[in-house]
Design a protein around this motif. Structure first.
Motif, PDB file in Angstrom:
ATOM      1  N   ARG A 158       0.731  -1.229   0.023  1.00  0.00           N
ATOM      2  CA  ARG A 158       0.019   0.049   0.278  1.00  0.00           C
ATOM      3  C   ARG A 158       1.061   1.080  -0.092  1.00  0.00           C
ATOM      4  O   ARG A 158       0.171   2.022  -0.750  1.00  0.00           O
ATOM      5  CB  ARG A 158      -1.154   0.092   1.105  1.00  0.00           C
ATOM      6  N   ASP A 159       1.988   1.392   0.531  1.00  0.00           N
ATOM      7  CA  ASP A 159       3.117   2.576   0.773  1.00  0.00           C
ATOM      8  C   ASP A 159       4.126   2.336  -0.207  1.00  0.00           C
ATOM      9  O   ASP A 159       4.684   3.139   0.089  1.00  0.00           O
ATOM     10  CB  ASP A 159       3.106   2.842   2.516  1.00  0.00           C
ATOM     11  N   ALA A 160       4.003   1.460  -1.104  1.00  0.00           N
ATOM     12  CA  ALA A 160       5.985   1.379  -1.853  1.00  0.00           C
ATOM     13  C   ALA A 160       5.615   2.858  -2.526  1.00  0.00           C
ATOM     14  O   ALA A 160       6.430   2.983  -3.017  1.00  0.00           O
ATOM     15  CB  ALA A 160       4.929  -0.057  -2.462  1.00  0.00           C
ATOM     16  N   LEU A 161       4.823   2.859  -3.809  1.00  0.00           N
ATOM     17  CA  LEU A 161       4.864   4.256  -4.340  1.00  0.00           C
ATOM     18  C   LEU A 161       4.971   5.523  -3.299  1.00  0.00           C
ATOM     19  O   LEU A 161       5.723   6.174  -4.045  1.00  0.00           O
ATOM     20  CB  LEU A 161       3.024   4.380  -4.949  1.00  0.00           C
ATOM     21  N   LYS A 162       4.839   5.718  -2.184  1.00  0.00           N
ATOM     22  CA  LYS A 162       4.888   6.540  -1.315  1.00  0.00           C
ATOM     23  C   LYS A 162       6.318   6.714  -0.931  1.00  0.00           C
ATOM     24  O   LYS A 162       6.810   8.013  -1.700  1.00  0.00           O
ATOM     25  CB  LYS A 162       3.529   6.181  -0.189  1.00  0.00           C
ATOM     26  N   ARG A 163       6.581   5.966  -0.543  1.00  0.00           N
ATOM     27  CA  ARG A 163       8.074   6.092   0.278  1.00  0.00           C
ATOM     28  C   ARG A 163       9.401   5.750  -1.207  1.00  0.00           C
ATOM     29  O   ARG A 163       9.320   6.795  -0.774  1.00  0.00           O
ATOM     30  CB  ARG A 163       8.051   4.465   0.591  1.00  0.00           C
ATOM     31  N   ALA A 164       8.482   4.853  -2.247  1.00  0.00           N
ATOM     32  CA  ALA A 164       9.766   4.872  -3.732  1.00  0.00           C
ATOM     33  C   ALA A 164      10.034   6.402  -4.189  1.00  0.00           C
ATOM     34  O   ALA A 164      11.147   6.726  -4.108  1.00  0.00           O
ATOM     35  CB  ALA A 164       8.969   3.873  -4.398  1.00  0.00           C
ATOM     36  N   LEU A 165       8.757   7.158  -4.291  1.00  0.00           N
ATOM     37  CA  LEU A 165       9.351   8.981  -4.976  1.00  0.00           C
ATOM     38  C   LEU A 165       9.404   9.360  -3.754  1.00  0.00           C
ATOM     39  O   LEU A 165      10.115   9.984  -4.661  1.00  0.00           O
ATOM     40  CB  LEU A 165       7.437   9.159  -4.937  1.00  0.00           C
ATOM     41  N   ALA A 166       9.019   9.588  -2.904  1.00  0.00           N
ATOM     42  CA  ALA A 166       9.813  10.317  -1.840  1.00  0.00           C
ATOM     43  C   ALA A 166      11.406  10.129  -1.728  1.00  0.00           C
ATOM     44  O   ALA A 166      11.876  10.891  -1.532  1.00  0.00           O
ATOM     45  CB  ALA A 166       9.379  10.582   0.013  1.00  0.00           C
ATOM     46  N   SER A 167      11.649   8.568  -1.570  1.00  0.00           N
ATOM     47  CA  SER A 167      12.875   8.034  -0.923  1.00  0.00           C
ATOM     48  C   SER A 167      13.872   8.756  -2.598  1.00  0.00           C
ATOM     49  O   SER A 167      14.526   9.510  -2.667  1.00  0.00           O
ATOM     50  CB  SER A 167      13.510   6.807  -1.110  1.00  0.00           C
ATOM     51  N   ALA A 168      13.417   8.795  -4.171  1.00  0.00           N
ATOM     52  CA  ALA A 168      14.281   9.162  -5.354  1.00  0.00           C
ATOM     53  C   ALA A 168      14.305  10.774  -5.246  1.00  0.00           C
ATOM     54  O   ALA A 168      14.991  11.376  -5.346  1.00  0.00           O
ATOM     55  CB  ALA A 168      13.054   9.379  -5.980  1.00  0.00           C
ATOM     56  N   VAL A 169      13.083  11.666  -4.595  1.00  0.00           N
ATOM     57  CA  VAL A 169      13.039  12.481  -5.087  1.00  0.00           C
ATOM     58  C   VAL A 169      14.072  12.831  -3.424  1.00  0.00           C
ATOM     59  O   VAL A 169      15.140  14.283  -4.136  1.00  0.00           O
ATOM     60  CB  VAL A 169      12.078  13.702  -4.458  1.00  0.00           C
ATOM     61  N   ALA A 170      14.043  12.505  -2.287  1.00  0.00           N
ATOM     62  CA  ALA A 170      15.146  13.563  -1.484  1.00  0.00           C
ATOM     63  C   ALA A 170      16.831  12.828  -1.917  1.00  0.00           C
ATOM     64  O   ALA A 170      17.709  13.017  -1.195  1.00  0.00           O
ATOM     65  CB  ALA A 170      14.899  12.167   0.011  1.00  0.00           C
ATOM     66  N   GLU A 171      17.061  11.877  -2.508  1.00  0.00           N
ATOM     67  CA  GLU A 171      17.952  11.163  -3.034  1.00  0.00           C
ATOM     68  C   GLU A 171      18.600  11.507  -4.166  1.00  0.00           C
ATOM     69  O   GLU A 171      19.576  11.169  -4.853  1.00  0.00           O
ATOM     70  CB  GLU A 171      18.440   9.614  -2.939  1.00  0.00           C
ATOM     71  N   GLY A 172      17.742  12.113  -4.895  1.00  0.00           N
ATOM     72  CA  GLY A 172      18.290  13.066  -5.825  1.00  0.00           C
ATOM     73  C   GLY A 172      18.535  12.678  -6.755  1.00  0.00           C
ATOM     74  O   GLY A 172      19.631  12.578  -8.244  1.00  0.00           O
ATOM     75  N   ALA A 173      17.793  11.238  -7.455  1.00  0.00           N
ATOM     76  CA  ALA A 173      17.352  10.170  -7.976  1.00  0.00           C
ATOM     77  C   ALA A 173      16.905  10.282  -9.621  1.00  0.00           C
ATOM     78  O   ALA A 173      16.645  11.245  -9.762  1.00  0.00           O
ATOM     79  CB  ALA A 173      16.931   8.878  -7.890  1.00  0.00           C
ATOM     80  N   ASP A 174      17.568  10.152 -11.011  1.00  0.00           N
ATOM     81  CA  ASP A 174      17.817  10.506 -12.191  1.00  0.00           C
ATOM     82  C   ASP A 174      16.511   9.545 -12.276  1.00  0.00           C
ATOM     83  O   ASP A 174      15.626   8.787 -12.978  1.00  0.00           O
ATOM     84  CB  ASP A 174      18.323  10.485 -13.167  1.00  0.00           C
ATOM     85  N   LEU A 175      17.062   7.643 -12.449  1.00  0.00           N
ATOM     86  CA  LEU A 175      16.390   6.439 -12.243  1.00  0.00           C
ATOM     87  C   LEU A 175      16.143   5.964 -11.253  1.00  0.00           C
ATOM     88  O   LEU A 175      17.500   5.706 -10.555  1.00  0.00           O
ATOM     89  CB  LEU A 175      16.800   5.883 -13.261  1.00  0.00           C
ATOM     90  N   LEU A 261      21.602   6.775 -10.538  1.00  0.00           N
ATOM     91  CA  LEU A 261      20.864   5.937 -11.103  1.00  0.00           C
ATOM     92  C   LEU A 261      21.147   5.261  -8.916  1.00  0.00           C
ATOM     93  O   LEU A 261      22.404   5.358  -8.745  1.00  0.00           O
ATOM     94  CB  LEU A 261      21.470   5.039 -11.951  1.00  0.00           C
ATOM     95  N   ILE A 262      19.591   4.702  -8.918  1.00  0.00           N
ATOM     96  CA  ILE A 262      20.051   4.398  -7.406  1.00  0.00           C
ATOM     97  C   ILE A 262      18.933   3.104  -7.156  1.00  0.00           C
ATOM     98  O   ILE A 262      18.143   3.139  -8.313  1.00  0.00           O
ATOM     99  CB  ILE A 262      19.349   5.965  -6.677  1.00  0.00           C
TER     100      ILE A 262
END
Length: 402
Positions: A158-175, A261-262
């Protein structure tokens, strides 16, 4: 009894210990690789991100999977204030599109924008393979700063999308890509997938994939979250239209062009069941084996031989050892050594499955069939080389890849 027979028995005794050494090295190496493997953050943010997101699900003949996948996406905690879902029906010949429309029509959350679109015909004068065409067509309508390509055989927490997007933004990921937890349902998967999971974990070290200075690049195709601007900059799926293993190609391009890449373990967030039977498993792995081993005939065949040696040979030796006690009475010491070595290797196989249960959440079911799994993988290796080089029988879901 001739000296040649005694020497042969001694030679077999030595060979019997090779799987033991191989499995020990495999276990130690896996533990070393995953000891510090980065995980997806377990704490979802309190609020949805202000970064808009589109989830793209390419689907070709996925009637057995699309309901589970799309239902899990639509039941997700909102990952962003503005997010939407696009399912691309890639000219399916089954009920994929119909079932997707039914799920969308019956959804509880009407605030989520959902679109079912048709990919249309692939250009006859261009080579498009796999899901590249469907993904590229979806991107013609995606305008959000983040886009997630999600395979239809995936189920999200249920929380996969929320956690993934927050992590990607916080860590400066492009992928930002997540390694899924493998789910086995059919007997063929129980025989083969635990072996493949171990090989993939060893063959693509996560720490190196996350190191910008390392040329190693790896991403899990079932879950690939892109910054839209980076995806556009590298040309996306359109630039790699003819790539069969497009996830690795996209990951390499991201790193080679200086983007971030993360890669994280998302075992508690993403479940993946790849195949429904032996036929689809055979088609899938013969498609990828040779390409995943850098298009090297030697590496492909040696890897298949190594799997046979570690997983199948011990069981074959255990089954044939009693014959040695009867027909070779003067070599019983060597035969006993073979039995001990083979039994030790089988024990290590069980320990490997214990390790995969601990690390990957994969149950011990049918662990004793890994010997048969080794035979299947050993046959996949030369078949993959032959199909990839000749194009004969090289297909995915019946579509030719050559």
């Amino acid at each position: 009894m001739s000296g040649w027979t005694v020497c042969a028995a001694a030679g077999v005794s030595l060979v019997a210990w090779v799987p033991v050494m191989g499995l020990l090295i495999l276990l130690i190496s896996l533990q070393r690789v995953f000891r510090s493997a980065p995980l997806l953050s377990s704490d979802p943010p309190a609020q949805p991100s202000d970064q808009a997101l589109t989830v793209v699900i390419p689907a070709y003949n996925e009637q057995d999977n699309i309901v589970r996948c799309l239902s899990s996406v639509l039941a997700s905690d909102p990952p962003a204030l503005n997010w939407s879902v696009v399912v691309v029906d890639d000219q399916s010949t089954d009920r994929t599109a119909e079932l997707a429309r039914e799920i969308v029509a019956a959804r509880d959350n009407r605030a989520i924008t959902c679109r079912i679109m048709e990919s249309g015909e692939r250009p006859m004068d261009e080579r498009w393979v796999g899901k590249n065409w469907a993904c590229s067509q979806a991107m013609d309508v995606v305008e959000t700063p983040w886009v997630l390509f999600l395979d239809a055989d995936v189920v999200l927490s249920r929380d996969a999308l929320k956690r993934a997007l927050a992590s990607a933004v916080a860590e400066g990921a492009d992928l930002f890509s997540l390694a899924p937890r493998l789910v086995c349902d059919c007997l063929a998967e129980w025989m083969v997938q635990p072996i493949m999971a171990s090989l993939l974990g060893l063959g693509f070290p996560i720490s190196e994939a996350n190191d910008p200075a390392s040329p190693v690049a790896f991403a899990a195709g079932p879950f690939m979250l892109f910054r839209h601007s980076a995806y556009t900059a590298i040309g996306g799926h359109r630039a790699l239209a003819g790539e069969v293993v497009e996830d690795l190609a996209l990951a390499r391009t991201i790193k080679q062009t200086g983007h971030r890449l993360i890669y994280r373990l998302g075992l508690d967030a993403v479940d993946l069941q790849m195949y429904s039977d032996l036929s689809s498993l055979w088609e899938g792995w013969t498609k990828n084996w040779y390409l995943g081993l850098e298009r090297s005939v030697l590496k492909s065949l040696l890897a298949g031989a190594a799997v046979f040696t570690m997983f199948s040979l011990p069981w074959l030796l255990l089954m044939t050892a009693p014959v040695g006690f009867v027909v070779l009475p003067d070599c019983r010491l060597a035969t006993l050594s073979v039995v001990i070595a083979a039994a030790t290797a089988v024990l290590l196989q069980w320990m490997l499955r214990l390790w995969t249960r601990w690390r990957f959440g994969l149950p011990l079911n049918f662990w004793w069939l890994m010997g048969l799994g080794g035979l299947i993988v050993a046959a996949i290796a030369p078949t993959s080389v032959w199909r990839s080089l000749t194009g004969r029988g090289w297909t995915w879901k019946g579509r030719p890849l050559a």
